[in-house]
Design a protein around this motif. Structure first.
Motif, PDB file in Angstrom:
ATOM      1  N   THR A 232       6.971 -56.671  22.599  1.00 47.32           N
ATOM      2  CA  THR A 232       7.398 -55.343  22.984  1.00 47.32           C
ATOM      3  C   THR A 232       6.448 -54.340  22.343  1.00 47.32           C
ATOM      4  OG1 THR A 232       9.261 -53.817  22.983  1.00 47.32           O
ATOM      5  CG2 THR A 232       8.940 -55.099  21.006  1.00 47.32           C
ATOM      6  N   LEU A 233       6.692 -53.095  22.626  1.00 46.81           N
ATOM      7  CA  LEU A 233       5.892 -52.062  21.979  1.00 46.81           C
ATOM      8  C   LEU A 233       6.396 -51.828  20.555  1.00 46.81           C
ATOM      9  CD1 LEU A 233       5.517 -49.411  24.823  1.00 46.81           C
ATOM     10  CD2 LEU A 233       3.831 -51.033  24.022  1.00 46.81           C
ATOM     11  N   TYR A 234       5.471 -51.420  19.722  1.00 49.79           N
ATOM     12  CA  TYR A 234       5.808 -51.070  18.336  1.00 49.79           C
ATOM     13  C   TYR A 234       5.324 -49.658  18.066  1.00 49.79           C
ATOM     14  CZ  TYR A 234       7.196 -55.794  16.999  1.00 49.79           C
ATOM     15  OH  TYR A 234       7.854 -56.983  16.902  1.00 49.79           O
ATOM     16  N   ILE A 246       2.066 -45.717  19.064  1.00 48.49           N
ATOM     17  CA  ILE A 246       2.919 -46.634  19.830  1.00 48.49           C
ATOM     18  C   ILE A 246       1.993 -47.555  20.607  1.00 48.49           C
ATOM     19  CG2 ILE A 246       4.680 -46.864  21.612  1.00 48.49           C
ATOM     20  CD1 ILE A 246       5.577 -44.034  20.968  1.00 48.49           C
ATOM     21  N   VAL A 247       2.091 -48.806  20.355  1.00 45.77           N
ATOM     22  CA  VAL A 247       1.132 -49.716  20.972  1.00 45.77           C
ATOM     23  C   VAL A 247       1.719 -51.117  20.982  1.00 45.77           C
ATOM     24  CG1 VAL A 247      -0.069 -50.421  18.870  1.00 45.77           C
ATOM     25  CG2 VAL A 247      -1.349 -50.234  20.995  1.00 45.77           C
ATOM     26  N   ASP A 248       1.203 -51.938  21.875  1.00 48.38           N
ATOM     27  CA  ASP A 248       1.545 -53.346  21.852  1.00 48.38           C
ATOM     28  C   ASP A 248       0.580 -54.026  20.893  1.00 48.38           C
ATOM     29  OD1 ASP A 248       1.922 -55.951  24.401  1.00 48.38           O
ATOM     30  OD2 ASP A 248       2.022 -56.014  22.223  1.00 48.38           O
ATOM     31  N   ARG A 250      -0.284 -56.932  20.406  1.00 48.50           N
ATOM     32  CA  ARG A 250      -1.126 -57.970  20.987  1.00 48.50           C
ATOM     33  C   ARG A 250      -2.372 -57.388  21.617  1.00 48.50           C
ATOM     34  NH1 ARG A 250       2.630 -60.787  25.069  1.00 48.50           N
ATOM     35  NH2 ARG A 250       2.942 -58.597  25.540  1.00 48.50           N
TER      36      ARG A 250
ATOM     37  N   ARG B  33       8.045 -47.199  28.040  1.00 50.24           N
ATOM     38  CA  ARG B  33       7.388 -46.324  27.071  1.00 50.24           C
ATOM     39  C   ARG B  33       8.392 -45.751  26.073  1.00 50.24           C
ATOM     40  NH1 ARG B  33       2.414 -43.782  28.870  1.00 50.24           N
ATOM     41  NH2 ARG B  33       3.136 -41.824  27.988  1.00 50.24           N
ATOM     42  N   ARG B  35      10.954 -47.579  24.879  1.00 55.28           N
ATOM     43  CA  ARG B  35      11.591 -48.659  24.142  1.00 55.28           C
ATOM     44  C   ARG B  35      10.572 -49.277  23.214  1.00 55.28           C
ATOM     45  NH1 ARG B  35      13.295 -52.447  28.569  1.00 55.28           N
ATOM     46  NH2 ARG B  35      13.648 -53.776  26.791  1.00 55.28           N
ATOM     47  N   TYR B  36      10.774 -49.183  21.947  1.00 51.56           N
ATOM     48  CA  TYR B  36       9.838 -49.779  20.976  1.00 51.56           C
ATOM     49  C   TYR B  36      10.555 -49.984  19.658  1.00 51.56           C
ATOM     50  CZ  TYR B  36       9.607 -44.731  20.090  1.00 51.56           C
ATOM     51  OH  TYR B  36       9.925 -43.422  19.886  1.00 51.56           O
ATOM     52  N   LEU B  58      -7.919 -50.159  27.354  1.00 52.54           N
ATOM     53  CA  LEU B  58      -6.481 -50.406  27.452  1.00 52.54           C
ATOM     54  C   LEU B  58      -5.883 -49.649  28.630  1.00 52.54           C
ATOM     55  CD1 LEU B  58      -4.688 -52.089  25.609  1.00 52.54           C
ATOM     56  CD2 LEU B  58      -4.027 -50.027  24.432  1.00 52.54           C
ATOM     57  N   PHE B 775      -3.225 -59.100  29.080  1.00 50.98           N
ATOM     58  CA  PHE B 775      -3.186 -57.743  28.536  1.00 50.98           C
ATOM     59  C   PHE B 775      -1.945 -57.502  27.698  1.00 50.98           C
ATOM     60  CE2 PHE B 775      -6.724 -57.295  30.867  1.00 50.98           C
ATOM     61  CZ  PHE B 775      -6.664 -56.800  32.144  1.00 50.98           C
ATOM     62  N   GLY B 776      -0.897 -58.212  27.948  1.00 48.26           N
ATOM     63  CA  GLY B 776       0.356 -57.876  27.311  1.00 48.26           C
ATOM     64  C   GLY B 776       1.093 -56.904  28.201  1.00 48.26           C
ATOM     65  N   SER B 777       2.171 -56.357  27.687  1.00 48.91           N
ATOM     66  CA  SER B 777       2.952 -55.407  28.459  1.00 48.91           C
ATOM     67  C   SER B 777       2.273 -54.051  28.392  1.00 48.91           C
ATOM     68  CB  SER B 777       4.370 -55.346  27.926  1.00 48.91           C
ATOM     69  OG  SER B 777       4.363 -54.939  26.581  1.00 48.91           O
ATOM     70  N   TYR B 778       2.930 -53.051  28.990  1.00 52.47           N
ATOM     71  CA  TYR B 778       2.349 -51.711  29.039  1.00 52.47           C
ATOM     72  C   TYR B 778       2.220 -51.114  27.651  1.00 52.47           C
ATOM     73  CZ  TYR B 778       3.523 -51.994  33.867  1.00 52.47           C
ATOM     74  OH  TYR B 778       3.610 -52.370  35.152  1.00 52.47           O
ATOM     75  N   ALA B 779       1.159 -50.348  27.438  1.00 55.82           N
ATOM     76  CA  ALA B 779       0.978 -49.628  26.172  1.00 55.82           C
ATOM     77  C   ALA B 779       0.671 -48.193  26.511  1.00 55.82           C
ATOM     78  CB  ALA B 779      -0.149 -50.257  25.358  1.00 55.82           C
ATOM     79  N   SER B 780       0.945 -47.336  25.652  1.00 56.98           N
ATOM     80  CA  SER B 780       0.676 -45.907  25.884  1.00 56.98           C
ATOM     81  C   SER B 780      -0.809 -45.644  25.789  1.00 56.98           C
ATOM     82  CB  SER B 780       1.436 -45.081  24.875  1.00 56.98           C
ATOM     83  OG  SER B 780       0.997 -45.422  23.579  1.00 56.98           O
TER      84      SER B 780
END
Lengths: 305, 780
Positions: A232-234, A246-248, A250, B33, B35-36, B58, B775-780
């Motif tokens: 998930t995002l952190y 805020i970034v993944d 991975r 975006r 949920r973290y 990214l 890539f993984g899931s979405y990132a900002s």
């Protein structure tokens, strides 16, 4: 006889009581293992007897006293030691990482500092303490007396600082260079998350005063591996007010590890250039490793005399 | 219904609405975006440095992933919507190449026309097979089979070649029906091409191109085409042409490649004599009565004469006839039936090029006599002395209610009247169903408790009643009980409160009597005035009428006549109705505001040339019950109702096997109704045999089923005429045979791409999975 080596695990010993108790248990565990006191200190003039404690060199055991009293005493000589060790511990906000986990960087640092102090005082070495963030806010002159340990432990207990406290190594190291008039061993315990150039300049000042310097960089396993369990995002919130992101993880792992490795490499290279010993410690490792590193240097110094 | 977008056409445009699901990945992205997990981090400097280094890359990766995820539902929706490119599209080559063929075969009975060793229909089947043989199963070529006559039939849609062959094998001969081209085109356009067959198919029309079917769209009452083709220029695509055959054919030409295969092209003109009409001089016959049977024949070809035969019951008689300059002939035969019951009449011409129109059938009901109940409203001591006396003698000159002259009994009687004073009607309660007609002569009123209900039921079940209104009539009673505002009562209009006019006093001695009015015919074709259809005889109706009962026919200038009623005779000057025919249920009532019983009211009874034939015609008309129900077109239903429940019902088709009707009859509206038998697909005489319980005698009735003679107009349109009629339609014309090079032509590009889109969809899903893992899931 219970195995005291388990107290070398920081997670185990951190759950115990007072810092003094923790330090003693760590040292017992350390000495119970293969870590015999490397101290070979010698003097020609007898000063006094003191009771034997495990680890003392048996060459100094006074057998006559034993024959008379059935008790073990060792001879102490004048100027049994000439090691003055100052432990400088970083108390800035970044040392509080990771909050809520078993052992924070600060806790590991205090355990290490306390154990080292205990070990040095036992060995009749002078141990001192300096707590710093942007400046040295607590300083305890190195002394050898057992009562001095209590002062060190009290200082450690009260040394925690707020999380937003920053670090400035250059003025701190310069200050330490001024305070330590006599040559000795300065052990700096920190994460060294500061500009490398400033750190090296500070170290240069210490070296100018002919001090032996050992850098112990404490790094958390997450900082070294950047592994996160959830997909998930952190939101990374910087300690010491250094920003948010805020970034993944991975998606950033490779670049982050590259940056971290570059930083450590630069720091190590700089230390090598300044003839400063550098050890990077993973705080999940046992405490005997840094203790061994410190005492090895102490033994090398003693051998050069 | 298809939707044409700039580059392609969607077969199921409604399903493309699922493309709106492209917003789902977008929404998920926006929600993610928020949920973290929050993590304090000491080494922020390194993380920020890493992010700066990776940021652009990214963003590109995430955007690519988002675009792919949004594209997936769009592509999926497109797959379901089944797009295809037209053959003219630049992108047509993207589509799959397969032939989609629609075979349309005419199966009207004109296709039974002889052509060489077979018929036009067999020729059409052979050409359809030849066309199918040029298709390739391995190329997934598809065939749709449509046959058409009066109604189009869809046998298979986009079927494989094997299926098509199987369906074709079930067709052996045409139907006995006419052609409705518009219905066939509507099925092709609205059902087959818009909903079921893809791309730009080929439509092959195998027919004889009858002029009456293809040129005159208004000749077919089932189509929505105007009665005549629009008179504007042929190149003017006005909206008026859209609903015509031309308009439909033009739409077909836009939607498909049209091929006309004229199966009659190059053939010698047929020699055909078609029996277009067969009728009898009387709607029903009386035993021993001489009936005239007339057959009308029309000719296609050059024959000047012909032959045939009448078959009436078991009697058969050959005839010959001559065609006039217009190619028409009439044959008459006089015949008297010697037995009571249903008689089948058939007229058949000699064999010619089209056998399906060579015969016509007629059902003739023969009775020994027609029982008629005469209710006298002003009886005297003797029946013949009452007001109904003259009527009784008209109906039966030998009428004698008290005793019969034995010799008189042996004479043939047309009507068999039974006399009853009006006040005895409620007491005697005769079984009205035994009478073919009931006449009420100057009756003052109808008894309400027993007579009126019985009379209402009698008429509604098919009976006929004649009301002659005289001075005894009480209008208030009639208006109250026999008239209903919705037209369902026995009386169509209310009577006036008082009779109109001044009664004539014959004892006054004046030589000149000025009649208030005389009658004229309002409905020339009505059977009740059949005798007066020529100019000479209509003068017989001009007898003086001095006093009469008025009908309240108008109110505020609007007619009050019910829709099931019509005026047969009216007053000459005022136009007020005098004789009204009113349909009630399956029966009828006739209302004559002149009774003929009182010569101070009119001279009706004195003018024998009017009284006799008019009475006869009215009663003849009333005695014929639902004769039309026994003359059916192809596909018409045999349906009957009975007052008693039938135990067994058997229908025997012509030349076929008798079949018990399995379904039980149901009681509806006081009658036991048999389930309708609609399998009248072959012309001829169908026999219905019904058995009842108790003492009711069994019933044997005939039903005549005939083809529509309109299909016998065999004139066809040649190539030039077709191009003139369908000038705005692009079609290929083929004379009788499909050229082999055309049959084996390269497949038209159908441009259907849904399979390729499915492959694209799978590729997108695979790429998405790989990129998501990478890539993984979405990132900002």
């Amino acid at each position: 006889m219970p195995d005291s080596r388990r107290y070398l695990d920081p997670k185990v010993v951190n759950r115990l009581g007072r810092l003094e108790v923790k330090a003693r248990l760590i040292v017992e565990g350390f000495l119970q293992g293969s870590h015999r006191s490397p101290y070979r200190g010698a003097s020609v003039e007898f000063a006094e007897h003191r009771e034997y404690v495990p680890g003392d060199d048996l060459r100094h055991l006074d057998w006559k006293v034993y024959g008379r009293n059935d008790r073990y005493y060792v001879k102490q000589y004048e100027e049994e030691t000439d090691l003055r060790c100052l432990i400088a511990l970083d108390t800035s906000g970044s040392m509080r990482f990771p909050e809520g986990f078993d052992v924070t960087r600060w806790q590991y640092g205090t355990l290490l500092t306390a154990a080292l102090s205990h070990l040095l005082v036992r060995q009749r070495d002078a141990a001192g303490l300096a707590l710093f963030d942007t400046s040295v806010h607590h300083f305890v002159e190195p002394h050898t007396s057992p009562g001095h340990l209590q002062s060190l432990f009290r200082t450690l207990d009260s040394g925690a600082r707020p999380p937003e406290t920053k670090t400035s190594l250059l003025p701190v190291l310069g200050d330490l260079a001024e305070r330590m008039q006599r040559r000795g061993l300065i052990v700096v315990i920190s994460d060294f998350f500061a500009p490398v150039e400033e750190t090296l300049r500070g170290l240069a000042r210490l070296r100018k005063r002919k001090h032996d310097v050992l850098l112990l960089q404490l790094l958390m396993p997450e900082e070294l591996t950047f592994e996160f369990s959830r997909n998930t995002l952190y939101k990374f919130v910087g300690l010491e007010g250094s920003g948010e992101l805020i970034v993944d993880p991975r998606a950033m792992k490779a670049e982050y590890l590259g940056a971290m490795e570059h930083f450590r490499r630069e720091l190590r290279r700089g230390c090598l250039k300044e003839r400063v010993d550098f050890e990077s410690i993973d705080t999940s490792t046992r405490l005997d490793i840094p203790l061994t590193a410190i005492l090895s240097r102490r033994a090398r110094k003693a051998a050069r005399r | 219904m298809t939707l044409a977008l700039p580059l392609l056409v969607l077969l199921h445009p409604a399903l493309f609405g699922f493309a709106a699901l492209f917003a789902v990945p977008l929404v998920i992205h926006l929600l993610n975006r928020r949920r973290y997990r929050t993590v304090p981090w000491a080494a922020m400097e390194f993380l920020l440095a890493a992010y700066q280094k990776r940021r652009k890359k990214l963003q590109v990766e995430n955007l690519l992933l988002l675009l792919i995820r949004c594209a997936i539902p769009v592509v999926l929706a497109l797959v379901f919507a089944r797009p295809y490119f037209g053959a003219d599209s630049l992108l047509a080559n993207l589509g799959e190449s397969q032939r989609e063929v629609v075979v349309v075969l005419d199966e009207s009975y004109s296709m039974s026309r002889r052509a060489g060793s077979g018929t036009l229909f067999q020729s059409g089947l052979e050409q359809a097979r030849r066309l199918a043989s040029a298709l390739k199963a391995e190329r997934q070529d598809r065939v749709t089979l449509v046959t058409f006559a009066k109604e189009p039939r869809l046998h298979c849609v986009s079927a494989g070649l094997a299926d098509f062959e199987r369906k074709l094998a079930t067709l052996s001969r045409p139907l006995y029906e006419t052609t409705d081209v518009d219905r066939m085109l509507d099925l092709l356009l609205d059902e087959v091409l818009d909903k079921q067959v893809l791309g730009h198919p080929e439509v092959w029309l195998f027919t004889d191109f009858q002029a009456c079917a293809f040129e005159d769209a208004g000749a077919n009452p089932a189509s929505d085409a105007p009665a005549v083709l629009p008179s504007g220029p042929l190149d003017d695509p006005t909206a008026a042409t859209i609903g015509t055959t031309r308009g439909r054919m033009r739409r077909l030409g836009e939607r498909a490649d049209v091929h006309f295969v004229s199966l009659s092209d190059g053939l010698l003109p047929p020699e055909d004599a078609a029996v277009v009409d067969l009728r009898a001089s009387e709607p029903l016959g009386i035993v021993g009565q001489a009936l005239r049977f007339t057959a009308q024949i029309t000719r296609t070809g050059r024959a000047t004469s012909g032959g045939g035969r009448f078959r009436i019951g078991e009697s058969e008689r050959p005839v010959t006839f001559q065609f006039d300059a217009e190619g028409k002939a009439t044959v008459e035969l006089w015949h008297s039936c010697q037995a009571e019951g249903d008689v089948g009449v058939e007229f058949r011409v000699d064999d010619d090029d089209l056998a399906d129109d060579d015969a016509r059938f007629l059902r003739m009901q023969v009775k020994s006599s027609l029982p008629v109940l005469v209710v006298d409203g002003q009886p005297a001591g003797q029946a013949l002395d009452g007001s109904a006396g003259p009527l009784l003698l008209i109906l039966d000159p030998t009428f004698d209610p008290d005793g019969r002259d034995p010799e008189a009994v042996t004479q043939r009687r047309w009507f068999e009247p039974q006399f009853l004073p009006w006040y005895d009607l409620a007491r005697v309660k005769p079984d009205l169903s035994k009478f073919d007609a009931i006449v009420f002569v100057n009756v003052r009123e109808i008894e309400l408790e027993h007579v009126l209900p019985a009379l209402q039921a009698y008429v509604e079940s098919g009976g006929g009643a004649l009301f002659l209104l005289g001075d005894q009539v009480r209008p208030e009673a009639w208006n109250e009980h026999l008239f209903k505002g919705d037209g369902s009562g026995l009386m169509p209009l209310r009577l006036g409160a008082e009779p109109v006019g001044e009664a004539y006093d014959p004892m006054a001695g004046s030589a000149r009597r000025d009649a208030p009015f005389r009658l004229e015919i309002a409905d020339e074709l009505h059977p009740a005035v059949r005798t007066f259809s020529d100019d000479r005889r209509r003068l017989y109706l001009r007898f003086p009428i001095f006093r009469w009962w008025p009908f309240e026919a108008e109110a505020n200038g609007a007619s009050l006549l019910p829709k099931d009623a019509r005026v047969v005779l009216r007053q000459e000057k005022s136009g007020a109705p005098a004789l009204i025919d009113h349909r009630v249920g399956r029966g009828r009532t006739l209302w004559f505001n002149v009774s003929g019983t009182d010569d101070t009211w009119s001279n009706y009874a004195q003018v024998a040339s009017a009284f006799f034939p008019l009475t006869w015609d009215m009663l003849n008309f009333l005695c014929v019950r639902d004769a039309g129900d026994h003359q059916l077109p192809i596909g018409g239903s045999i349906a009957r109702g009975f007052t008693a429940p039938p135990l067994r019902c058997v229908v025997t088709p012509p030349g076929g096997v008798a079949r018990d009707q399995q379904e039980s009859p149901r009681q509806v509206g006081g009658l036991w109704r048999l389930p309708a038998y609609a399998e009248t697909r072959v012309p001829g005489l169908y026999a219905l045999d019904v058995q009842f319980g108790g003492e009711d005698p069994p019933l044997h009735e005939l039903f005549a089923v005939n083809v529509d003679p309109g299909e016998s107009r065999l004139a066809t349109l040649d190539r030039e005429q077709l191009r003139s009629v369908f000038d705005r339609v692009a079609f290929e014309y083929h004379a009788r045979e499909i050229p082999t090079d055309v049959a084996e032509q390269a497949p038209e590009r159908q441009g259907e791409i849904w399979k390729r889109l499915l492959a694209v969809l799978l590729a997108l899903l695979l790429v998405e999975s790989l990129l998501a893992w990478r890539f993984g899931s979405y990132a900002s």
